[in-house]
Write a protein that holds these residues in place. Sequence first.
Motif, PDB file in Angstrom:
ATOM      1  N   GLN A 115      42.944 -26.969  58.268  1.00  0.00           N
ATOM      2  CA  GLN A 115      43.539 -28.286  58.029  1.00  0.00           C
ATOM      3  C   GLN A 115      45.066 -28.268  58.081  1.00  0.00           C
ATOM      4  O   GLN A 115      45.702 -29.288  58.339  1.00  0.00           O
ATOM      5  N   VAL A 116      45.668 -27.121  57.798  1.00  0.00           N
ATOM      6  CA  VAL A 116      47.144 -27.056  57.812  1.00  0.00           C
ATOM      7  C   VAL A 116      47.669 -26.250  58.989  1.00  0.00           C
ATOM      8  O   VAL A 116      48.848 -25.929  59.058  1.00  0.00           O
ATOM      9  N   GLY A 117      46.770 -25.893  59.919  1.00  0.00           N
ATOM     10  CA  GLY A 117      47.229 -25.323  61.176  1.00  0.00           C
ATOM     11  C   GLY A 117      47.336 -23.822  61.262  1.00  0.00           C
ATOM     12  O   GLY A 117      48.014 -23.306  62.156  1.00  0.00           O
ATOM     13  N   TYR A 118      46.656 -23.097  60.363  1.00  0.00           N
ATOM     14  CA  TYR A 118      46.638 -21.644  60.469  1.00  0.00           C
ATOM     15  C   TYR A 118      45.352 -21.214  61.174  1.00  0.00           C
ATOM     16  O   TYR A 118      44.292 -21.801  60.959  1.00  0.00           O
ATOM     17  N   GLU A 119      45.455 -20.187  62.006  1.00  0.00           N
ATOM     18  CA  GLU A 119      44.317 -19.772  62.801  1.00  0.00           C
ATOM     19  C   GLU A 119      43.178 -19.228  61.948  1.00  0.00           C
ATOM     20  O   GLU A 119      42.012 -19.365  62.309  1.00  0.00           O
ATOM     21  N   ASP A 120      43.512 -18.578  60.852  1.00  0.00           N
ATOM     22  CA  ASP A 120      42.463 -18.039  59.994  1.00  0.00           C
ATOM     23  C   ASP A 120      42.936 -18.005  58.545  1.00  0.00           C
ATOM     24  O   ASP A 120      44.118 -18.211  58.253  1.00  0.00           O
ATOM     25  N   ALA A 121      41.996 -17.756  57.650  1.00  0.00           N
ATOM     26  CA  ALA A 121      42.307 -17.754  56.226  1.00  0.00           C
ATOM     27  C   ALA A 121      43.198 -16.580  55.845  1.00  0.00           C
ATOM     28  O   ALA A 121      43.945 -16.667  54.865  1.00  0.00           O
ATOM     29  N   THR A 122      43.141 -15.509  56.611  1.00  0.00           N
ATOM     30  CA  THR A 122      43.971 -14.340  56.307  1.00  0.00           C
ATOM     31  C   THR A 122      45.447 -14.697  56.342  1.00  0.00           C
ATOM     32  O   THR A 122      46.222 -14.285  55.470  1.00  0.00           O
ATOM     33  N   ALA A 123      45.851 -15.470  57.340  1.00  0.00           N
ATOM     34  CA  ALA A 123      47.256 -15.873  57.452  1.00  0.00           C
ATOM     35  C   ALA A 123      47.674 -16.728  56.260  1.00  0.00           C
ATOM     36  O   ALA A 123      48.766 -16.552  55.706  1.00  0.00           O
ATOM     37  N   ARG A 140      46.281 -16.772  53.229  1.00  0.00           N
ATOM     38  CA  ARG A 140      46.322 -15.929  52.030  1.00  0.00           C
ATOM     39  C   ARG A 140      47.610 -15.112  51.977  1.00  0.00           C
ATOM     40  O   ARG A 140      48.240 -14.985  50.929  1.00  0.00           O
ATOM     41  N   ARG A 141      47.986 -14.548  53.115  1.00  0.00           N
ATOM     42  CA  ARG A 141      49.190 -13.718  53.169  1.00  0.00           C
ATOM     43  C   ARG A 141      50.433 -14.535  52.848  1.00  0.00           C
ATOM     44  O   ARG A 141      51.285 -14.106  52.060  1.00  0.00           O
ATOM     45  N   LEU A 142      50.536 -15.720  53.420  1.00  0.00           N
ATOM     46  CA  LEU A 142      51.722 -16.561  53.199  1.00  0.00           C
ATOM     47  C   LEU A 142      51.784 -17.074  51.762  1.00  0.00           C
ATOM     48  O   LEU A 142      52.862 -17.164  51.175  1.00  0.00           O
ATOM     49  N   MET A 143      50.641 -17.418  51.183  1.00  0.00           N
ATOM     50  CA  MET A 143      50.644 -17.914  49.810  1.00  0.00           C
ATOM     51  C   MET A 143      50.968 -16.790  48.829  1.00  0.00           C
ATOM     52  O   MET A 143      51.651 -17.012  47.830  1.00  0.00           O
ATOM     53  N   ARG A 144      50.495 -15.591  49.127  1.00  0.00           N
ATOM     54  CA  ARG A 144      50.878 -14.456  48.274  1.00  0.00           C
ATOM     55  C   ARG A 144      52.379 -14.215  48.341  1.00  0.00           C
ATOM     56  O   ARG A 144      53.024 -13.920  47.330  1.00  0.00           O
ATOM     57  N   SER A 151      54.829 -16.424  49.184  1.00  0.00           N
ATOM     58  CA  SER A 151      55.656 -17.512  48.641  1.00  0.00           C
ATOM     59  C   SER A 151      55.361 -17.817  47.182  1.00  0.00           C
ATOM     60  O   SER A 151      56.261 -18.181  46.416  1.00  0.00           O
ATOM     61  N   ALA A 152      54.095 -17.674  46.776  1.00  0.00           N
ATOM     62  CA  ALA A 152      53.699 -18.069  45.430  1.00  0.00           C
ATOM     63  C   ALA A 152      53.387 -16.893  44.521  1.00  0.00           C
ATOM     64  O   ALA A 152      53.249 -17.061  43.317  1.00  0.00           O
ATOM     65  N   GLY A 153      53.268 -15.713  45.124  1.00  0.00           N
ATOM     66  CA  GLY A 153      52.954 -14.545  44.311  1.00  0.00           C
ATOM     67  C   GLY A 153      51.523 -14.516  43.829  1.00  0.00           C
ATOM     68  O   GLY A 153      51.190 -13.803  42.883  1.00  0.00           O
ATOM     69  N   ALA A 154      50.658 -15.332  44.462  1.00  0.00           N
ATOM     70  CA  ALA A 154      49.253 -15.398  44.039  1.00  0.00           C
ATOM     71  C   ALA A 154      48.402 -15.805  45.235  1.00  0.00           C
ATOM     72  O   ALA A 154      48.870 -16.514  46.124  1.00  0.00           O
ATOM     73  N   PRO A 155      47.134 -15.376  45.269  1.00  0.00           N
ATOM     74  CA  PRO A 155      46.241 -15.774  46.355  1.00  0.00           C
ATOM     75  C   PRO A 155      45.822 -17.230  46.200  1.00  0.00           C
ATOM     76  O   PRO A 155      45.927 -17.803  45.108  1.00  0.00           O
ATOM     77  N   PRO A 156      45.329 -17.874  47.275  1.00  0.00           N
ATOM     78  CA  PRO A 156      44.888 -19.270  47.180  1.00  0.00           C
ATOM     79  C   PRO A 156      43.865 -19.516  46.086  1.00  0.00           C
ATOM     80  O   PRO A 156      43.874 -20.557  45.420  1.00  0.00           O
ATOM     81  N   SER A 157      42.963 -18.553  45.855  1.00  0.00           N
ATOM     82  CA  SER A 157      41.918 -18.736  44.846  1.00  0.00           C
ATOM     83  C   SER A 157      42.490 -18.926  43.454  1.00  0.00           C
ATOM     84  O   SER A 157      41.857 -19.521  42.591  1.00  0.00           O
ATOM     85  N   ARG A 158      43.707 -18.457  43.219  1.00  0.00           N
ATOM     86  CA  ARG A 158      44.339 -18.603  41.897  1.00  0.00           C
ATOM     87  C   ARG A 158      44.516 -20.074  41.541  1.00  0.00           C
ATOM     88  O   ARG A 158      44.315 -20.479  40.392  1.00  0.00           O
ATOM     89  N   PHE A 159      44.869 -20.890  42.528  1.00  0.00           N
ATOM     90  CA  PHE A 159      45.098 -22.316  42.263  1.00  0.00           C
ATOM     91  C   PHE A 159      43.787 -23.037  42.001  1.00  0.00           C
ATOM     92  O   PHE A 159      43.712 -23.929  41.168  1.00  0.00           O
ATOM     93  N   ARG A 160      42.745 -22.660  42.696  1.00  0.00           N
ATOM     94  CA  ARG A 160      41.438 -23.255  42.440  1.00  0.00           C
ATOM     95  C   ARG A 160      40.912 -22.840  41.085  1.00  0.00           C
ATOM     96  O   ARG A 160      40.373 -23.643  40.331  1.00  0.00           O
ATOM     97  N   SER A 161      41.108 -21.566  40.723  1.00  0.00           N
ATOM     98  CA  SER A 161      40.646 -21.078  39.420  1.00  0.00           C
ATOM     99  C   SER A 161      41.358 -21.789  38.292  1.00  0.00           C
ATOM    100  O   SER A 161      40.754 -22.150  37.287  1.00  0.00           O
TER     101      SER A 161
END
Length: 206
Positions: free
Chosen positions: A175-183, A185-189, A191-201
């Motif tokens: 939805q935001v234009g990244y080819e895969d979830a790995t990219a 996850r890497r960018l959120m770690r 910039s935010a110091g946490a994986p995407p799942s942290r925000f959902r949790s």
Amino acid sequence: MFLLQAAGLLHARRVTTSWWLAPELRRLEPACHVDADRMVCADGPVSTAGAAFAQSDLMLHLLRTRFGPALAEAVSKVLLIDGRQAQAPFVVPSMLSNGNELVARLTRRIEAALPTPPSVAALAEEFAMSQRTLARRVRAATGLGALALVQSVRLNRARMLIESSRMTIEQVAAQVGYEDATALRRLMRKSAGAPPSRFRSALQAA
């Protein structure tokens, strides 16, 4: 922070402040380095914190440096304060404009284009200026480079989707234009110091 600046205590120091006020502080005190990504910043005898609730992080920093990590850890547990190092996860790109019409228009343009964000070259052409001029004006208003602004808009949309929908991380990435979830996850770690799942949790825990 602005009282410290008016008192002349920030000259040549590395400091932080509420991310949306960082451009104004840079303007008033160009001789200091404003690191708006940090929750807490210590430079010599001057310790500064970011947005309002970052003052709790500053309190823990002062306890840690003066009385040791054990007391700081105990207080953080009693007050249910998670250790946070960055303001980046909480930045709302539209507020970065700080009244700057160009940045506000750029942000709207990037958001409207997702999941296929325009390149910096395309934005410069669309807004009738060189890439260098675009980069200079964006940095003067936000403290970010033009590419970093695009990235910030994409990551903010991703965070909102993670918090407010049941999409998988793979679907959010698309939805935001990244080819895969790995990219993503890497960018959120980064910039935010946490994986995407942290925000959902965090949302589900609330």
